[in-house]
Design a protein around this motif. Structure first.
Motif, PDB file in Angstrom:
ATOM      1  N   MET A 108       0.818  -1.210   0.000  1.00 42.13           N
ATOM      2  CA  MET A 108       0.000   0.000   0.000  1.00 42.13           C
ATOM      3  C   MET A 108       0.854   1.263   0.000  1.00 42.13           C
ATOM      4  SD  MET A 108      -3.205  -0.458  -0.364  1.00 42.13           S
ATOM      5  CE  MET A 108      -3.783   1.160   0.133  1.00 42.13           C
ATOM      6  N   ILE A 189      -5.515  -1.581   6.360  1.00 45.53           N
ATOM      7  CA  ILE A 189      -5.139  -2.841   5.704  1.00 45.53           C
ATOM      8  C   ILE A 189      -3.982  -3.489   6.445  1.00 45.53           C
ATOM      9  CG2 ILE A 189      -4.159  -3.812   3.585  1.00 45.53           C
ATOM     10  CD1 ILE A 189      -5.847  -1.691   2.063  1.00 45.53           C
ATOM     11  N   SER A 194      -9.137  -4.225   6.896  1.00 43.42           N
ATOM     12  CA  SER A 194      -9.716  -4.138   5.549  1.00 43.42           C
ATOM     13  C   SER A 194      -8.870  -4.983   4.611  1.00 43.42           C
ATOM     14  CB  SER A 194      -9.737  -2.691   5.040  1.00 43.42           C
ATOM     15  OG  SER A 194     -10.563  -1.875   5.837  1.00 43.42           O
ATOM     16  N   PRO A 195      -9.465  -5.556   3.560  1.00 43.18           N
ATOM     17  CA  PRO A 195      -8.676  -6.346   2.607  1.00 43.18           C
ATOM     18  C   PRO A 195      -7.861  -5.457   1.672  1.00 43.18           C
ATOM     19  CG  PRO A 195     -10.972  -6.271   1.929  1.00 43.18           C
ATOM     20  CD  PRO A 195     -10.909  -5.596   3.269  1.00 43.18           C
ATOM     21  N   LEU A 196      -6.791  -5.998   1.151  1.00 48.02           N
ATOM     22  CA  LEU A 196      -5.899  -5.248   0.268  1.00 48.02           C
ATOM     23  C   LEU A 196      -6.637  -4.675  -0.926  1.00 48.02           C
ATOM     24  CD1 LEU A 196      -3.001  -4.381  -0.533  1.00 48.02           C
ATOM     25  CD2 LEU A 196      -2.762  -6.622  -1.659  1.00 48.02           C
ATOM     26  N   SER A 198      -9.560  -3.617  -1.248  1.00 46.34           N
ATOM     27  CA  SER A 198     -10.381  -2.453  -0.939  1.00 46.34           C
ATOM     28  C   SER A 198      -9.583  -1.163  -1.025  1.00 46.34           C
ATOM     29  CB  SER A 198     -10.997  -2.586   0.460  1.00 46.34           C
ATOM     30  OG  SER A 198     -10.017  -2.449   1.478  1.00 46.34           O
ATOM     31  N   GLY A 199      -8.271  -1.264  -0.859  1.00 45.75           N
ATOM     32  CA  GLY A 199      -7.406  -0.096  -1.043  1.00 45.75           C
ATOM     33  C   GLY A 199      -6.951   0.059  -2.476  1.00 45.75           C
ATOM     34  N   CYS A 227       1.306  -6.052   2.992  1.00 40.54           N
ATOM     35  CA  CYS A 227       0.795  -5.010   3.891  1.00 40.54           C
ATOM     36  C   CYS A 227       0.047  -5.685   5.021  1.00 40.54           C
ATOM     37  CB  CYS A 227      -0.107  -4.035   3.125  1.00 40.54           C
ATOM     38  SG  CYS A 227      -0.705  -2.669   4.148  1.00 40.54           S
ATOM     39  N   SER A 228       0.781  -6.086   6.059  1.00 42.58           N
ATOM     40  CA  SER A 228       0.187  -6.845   7.148  1.00 42.58           C
ATOM     41  C   SER A 228       1.055  -6.765   8.386  1.00 42.58           C
ATOM     42  CB  SER A 228       0.022  -8.312   6.750  1.00 42.58           C
ATOM     43  OG  SER A 228      -0.371  -9.092   7.866  1.00 42.58           O
TER      44      SER A 228
END
Length: 467
Positions: A108, A189, A194-196, A198-199, A227-228
């Motif tokens: 992200m 994210i 939120s899931p990836l 969605s970004g 991204c976690s």
């Protein structure tokens, strides 16, 4: 160790991916806070002149909206992932690399710059905020937090301080949600909220052909690191921020020790009426979408006051947009906030009931409504250990009479990080309570005070960590 390749206009760096852990520890063990007075780092002070110079020099990337003749009498228009944001991101990567930090960029575009510690394999204690601004923003919202964190690392570096654990500076992507309309999405994210996709699929509000993913690719900040928090964990997250309200200034207080953040929700409301000629259509025969939107905004204001909350509309678009045609379609945002999740839910319910009544009974021939929930941020309570680290640093810096506990009325990336790691924030005053405005102002001395508290809050926390 895997490597992320960072490229930027003639620059090529190999940026090692620091943390490839399968899971984040459920808690970081903390000893009892002993207070800053006994700290071996009590003598450390940030360089106030350097901090403020860096803050304003980097505001050359995206300065706009001049309101005076002075060199700093401008606001900012540095929207997430635009060219100005790309420039300041490159500056940030170069400066943190110069300070011998290891820099990684995730999927992200979040940038993590980590300075090593004695326990080099442990997750870092982070200082994070954001470099993107509102379209008519100021020089301090988010920017101060990142630049103060950079100054903290410079201070550690020039004093040859080796912390017990790594210390990181984080620039979170699209905190404002101004260009891509979901604030905090990148930190959300990262925190698994939120899931990836969605970004990545968020569209530019001005040009729907552009998405976050396409713009990350364009400016070379689409990292390959997942991204976690599970892969790239933080032990804690501290954020310095301007208050964006009047309380500190009104109380003549220098530092706010932030306990958490109020709940808020963002909605898009689509109103469908029927366009017609303004000169030939009597009022009783109209389905005026814009008139209904105005009535809904007034009702929202009254209902929010009844619940001791807030309700606002920041974006309103209409069709067809002709001087002698009343609108058939209106799209408007609705932002509602309250310190209590339960009261916020009640406010939302009342707003929607009243909007339906207005559409049915006070719109002549009536209009149709469609609500879309865009973003939900529940009430946030920060970690006691982080709060006490901030409090000890604040008391040591400005004394008891200049410190107060408070809650944040705005959403911040710290609200996301608090879901998965211990978190707290530091507030410094905003002149006249003004923010999201070119005239937003926090004095050089107040900026330096905040940076000093940030540095020592992190050092306090580092000294108390046992893993």
């Amino acid at each position: 160790m895997s490597h992320l390749i960072y490229r930027s206009r003639g620059v090529l760096s190999h940026l090692p991916s620091l943390f490839q852990r399968s899971s984040y520890p459920s808690a970081i063990s903390i000893r009892t806070m002993s207070g800053s007075a006994s700290s071996p780092y009590a003598h450390l002070s940030v360089n106030a002149d350097r901090l403020n110079a860096t803050l304003h020099e980097t505001c050359e990337f995206g300065n706009a909206h001049r309101f005076g003749s002075g060199p700093m009498d401008t606001g900012m228009a540095r929207l997430s992932l635009d060219d100005a944001d790309a420039q300041v991101r490159r500056w940030f990567v170069a400066e943190m690399t110069r300070l011998k930090c290891k820099v990684v960029v995730d999927q992200m575009g979040n940038i993590f710059a980590t300075r090593g510690g004695k326990n080099a394999s442990a997750p870092p204690t982070a200082m994070g905020s954001h470099l993107d601004t509102q379209p008519t923003g100021g020089r301090y919202d988010g920017i101060l937090g990142v630049m103060a964190a950079v100054e903290a690392v410079r201070t550690l570096d020039e004093n040859n301080i080796e912390t017990q654990y790594p210390v990181a500076v984080v620039n979170w992507t699209n905190e404002e949600g101004a260009r891509f309309p979901k604030s905090l999405i990148a930190s959300h994210i990262w925190a698994g909220l939120s899931p990836l996709e969605s970004g990545w699929t968020l569209q530019d509000v001005a040009n729907p052909k552009l998405t976050m993913k396409s713009e990350l690719e364009r400016i070379d900040f689409l990292g390959d690191l997942e991204c976690s928090y599970k892969v790239n964990p933080l032990a804690a997250h501290f954020e310095l921020h301007i208050e964006q309200g009047p309380m500190l200034e009104e109380q003549n207080v220098k530092v706010g020790v932030v306990q958490g953040g109020q709940a808020y929700k963002w909605f898009t409301l689509d109103i469908e009426g029927s366009a017609a000629h303004t000169g030939t259509t009597p009022f009783y025969a109209r389905s005026d979408a814009l008139l209904l939107a105005a009535r809904i905004m007034i009702a929202n204001n009254a209902l929010a006051k009844k619940h001791n909350g807030l309700a606002s509309t920041g974006i309103l678009t209409l069709q067809p947009g002709s001087v002698n045609v009343f609108p058939s379609n209106v799209r408007m945002t609705v932002d509602v906030r309250h310190p209590s999740d339960e009261v916020l839910d009640a406010l939302e319910k009342d707003i929607k009931i009243e909007a339906e009544r207005l559409a049915r009974e006070e719109s002549e021939k009536g209009c149709q409504l469609k609500w879309t929930t865009d973003f939900v941020s529940p009430k946030v309570t920060f970690a006691p250990a982080c709060i006490e680290s901030v409090r000890a640093a604040a008391l040591a810096t400005v004394g008891q009479d200049a410190v107060m506990d408070m809650y944040s009325g705005a959403g911040h990336d710290s609200c996301s990080t608090s879901a998965v790691c211990p978190t707290s924030m530091i507030f410094v005053p905003s002149k006249d309570g003004v923010s999201h405005n070119p005239k937003e102002y926090t004095s050089p001395a107040e900026c330096a005070t905040g940076a000093q508290v940030l540095l020592h809050a992190v050092l306090n926390y580092d000294a108390q960590r046992t893993q």
